[in-house]
Design a protein around this motif. Structure first.
Motif, PDB file in Angstrom:
ATOM      1  N   ASN A 115      31.483  34.076  43.090  1.00 32.43           N
ATOM      2  CA  ASN A 115      31.580  35.003  41.959  1.00 32.43           C
ATOM      3  C   ASN A 115      30.335  34.884  41.084  1.00 32.43           C
ATOM      4  OD1 ASN A 115      32.012  32.836  39.995  1.00 32.43           O
ATOM      5  ND2 ASN A 115      34.052  32.654  40.909  1.00 32.43           N
ATOM      6  N   THR A 128      29.259  50.011  35.525  1.00 34.49           N
ATOM      7  CA  THR A 128      30.328  49.620  34.610  1.00 34.49           C
ATOM      8  C   THR A 128      31.722  49.833  35.201  1.00 34.49           C
ATOM      9  OG1 THR A 128      30.150  51.779  33.568  1.00 34.49           O
ATOM     10  CG2 THR A 128      28.938  49.971  32.539  1.00 34.49           C
ATOM     11  N   ARG A 161      34.194  49.628  38.911  1.00 31.87           N
ATOM     12  CA  ARG A 161      34.294  49.123  40.289  1.00 31.87           C
ATOM     13  C   ARG A 161      34.074  50.263  41.277  1.00 31.87           C
ATOM     14  NH1 ARG A 161      37.694  44.053  41.144  1.00 31.87           N
ATOM     15  NH2 ARG A 161      37.818  43.188  39.045  1.00 31.87           N
ATOM     16  N   PRO A 177      33.954  42.814  41.440  1.00 33.20           N
ATOM     17  CA  PRO A 177      34.002  43.247  40.044  1.00 33.20           C
ATOM     18  C   PRO A 177      32.799  44.099  39.651  1.00 33.20           C
ATOM     19  CG  PRO A 177      33.422  40.926  40.176  1.00 33.20           C
ATOM     20  CD  PRO A 177      33.749  41.371  41.572  1.00 33.20           C
ATOM     21  N   SER A 178      32.993  44.918  38.624  1.00 32.32           N
ATOM     22  CA  SER A 178      31.888  45.685  38.036  1.00 32.32           C
ATOM     23  C   SER A 178      31.195  44.793  37.011  1.00 32.32           C
ATOM     24  CB  SER A 178      32.440  46.926  37.343  1.00 32.32           C
ATOM     25  OG  SER A 178      33.183  46.543  36.192  1.00 32.32           O
ATOM     26  N   SER A 221      31.167  45.325  33.899  1.00 27.45           N
ATOM     27  CA  SER A 221      32.112  45.184  32.778  1.00 27.45           C
ATOM     28  C   SER A 221      33.158  44.119  33.061  1.00 27.45           C
ATOM     29  CB  SER A 221      32.807  46.517  32.508  1.00 27.45           C
ATOM     30  OG  SER A 221      31.865  47.504  32.188  1.00 27.45           O
ATOM     31  N   ASP A 222      33.553  43.976  34.332  1.00 29.69           N
ATOM     32  CA  ASP A 222      34.587  43.015  34.718  1.00 29.69           C
ATOM     33  C   ASP A 222      34.068  41.589  34.868  1.00 29.69           C
ATOM     34  OD1 ASP A 222      36.375  45.164  35.003  1.00 29.69           O
ATOM     35  OD2 ASP A 222      35.898  45.381  37.137  1.00 29.69           O
ATOM     36  N   GLY A 226      32.517  39.492  33.041  1.00 26.59           N
ATOM     37  CA  GLY A 226      32.765  38.540  31.972  1.00 26.59           C
ATOM     38  C   GLY A 226      31.557  37.784  31.461  1.00 26.59           C
TER      39      GLY A 226
END
Length: 182
Positions: free
Chosen positions: A56, A144, A146, A154-155, A157-158, A160
């Motif tokens: 990730n 921003t 997916r 993740p995008s 925005s996702d 984190g």
């Protein structure tokens, strides 16, 4: 003449990247063309070799921060969207890595799967099957939202990570006509 019979299939490279990086172009990307319409917009995804050992963005960022300049990424060449996309991401996250330019994404993918380079940015279309097959690890879609093709990735925005959403990269192609096309 601006008669509608001569058209150009151009895009991010011909109308944004080349003018930004090449001082000797024989055309003005704004003044010499009339945009006719968008044909395709390609989202891109940051992918890593499974040999890199990350699954990730948090692990990716931690690994690169702990080892500045140790890891290498491949691109389709200097000044391409695959090069600029990674550089924007690295700059946004204050990370350092070695750029290895190739002549196209085919050789990048070969070396990425083999571990000669550790990560890259590629269009979602070609990368999605490699991600689903486990040949590559999809870390983040550089947009921003997916992607429907790889919803498990993740995008921005996702992901984190603060400030990451400013690293949006989209490749596109349009049809252009000559200047003053009615």
């Amino acid at each position: 003449p601006a008669d509608g019979y001569t058209l150009l299939f151009g895009g991010l490279s011909s109308h944004v990247l080349n003018p930004a990086f090449m001082s000797d172009l024989r055309y003005d990307a704004v003044k010499d063309f009339t945009p006719v319409g968008m044909v395709v917009e390609n989202n891109v995804v940051l992918v890593a070799s499974p040999k890199m050992g990350v699954s990730n963005m948090a692990e990716f960022v931690a690994l690169l921060k702990a080892n500045p300049g140790k890891y290498a990424y491949g691109s389709a060449g200097i000044g391409t969207s695959t090069h600029i996309g990674v550089e924007l991401l690295l700059q946004t996250l204050d990370l350092k890595a070695l750029h290895v330019p190739y002549k196209g994404m085919g050789p990048v993918m070969t070396d990425l799967r083999g571990g000669s380079v550790q990560f890259a940015v590629d269009s979602i279309g070609p990368a999605s099957e490699r991600i689903r097959a486990g040949e590559l690890v999809g870390l983040v879609v550089l947009n921003t939202a997916r992607s429907e093709s790889i919803p498990q990735v993740p995008s921005l925005s996702d992901a984190g990570l603060p400030g990451l959403a400013r690293a949006t990269v989209v490749s596109w192609q349009c049809i252009f006509g000559p200047a003053k096309l009615p």
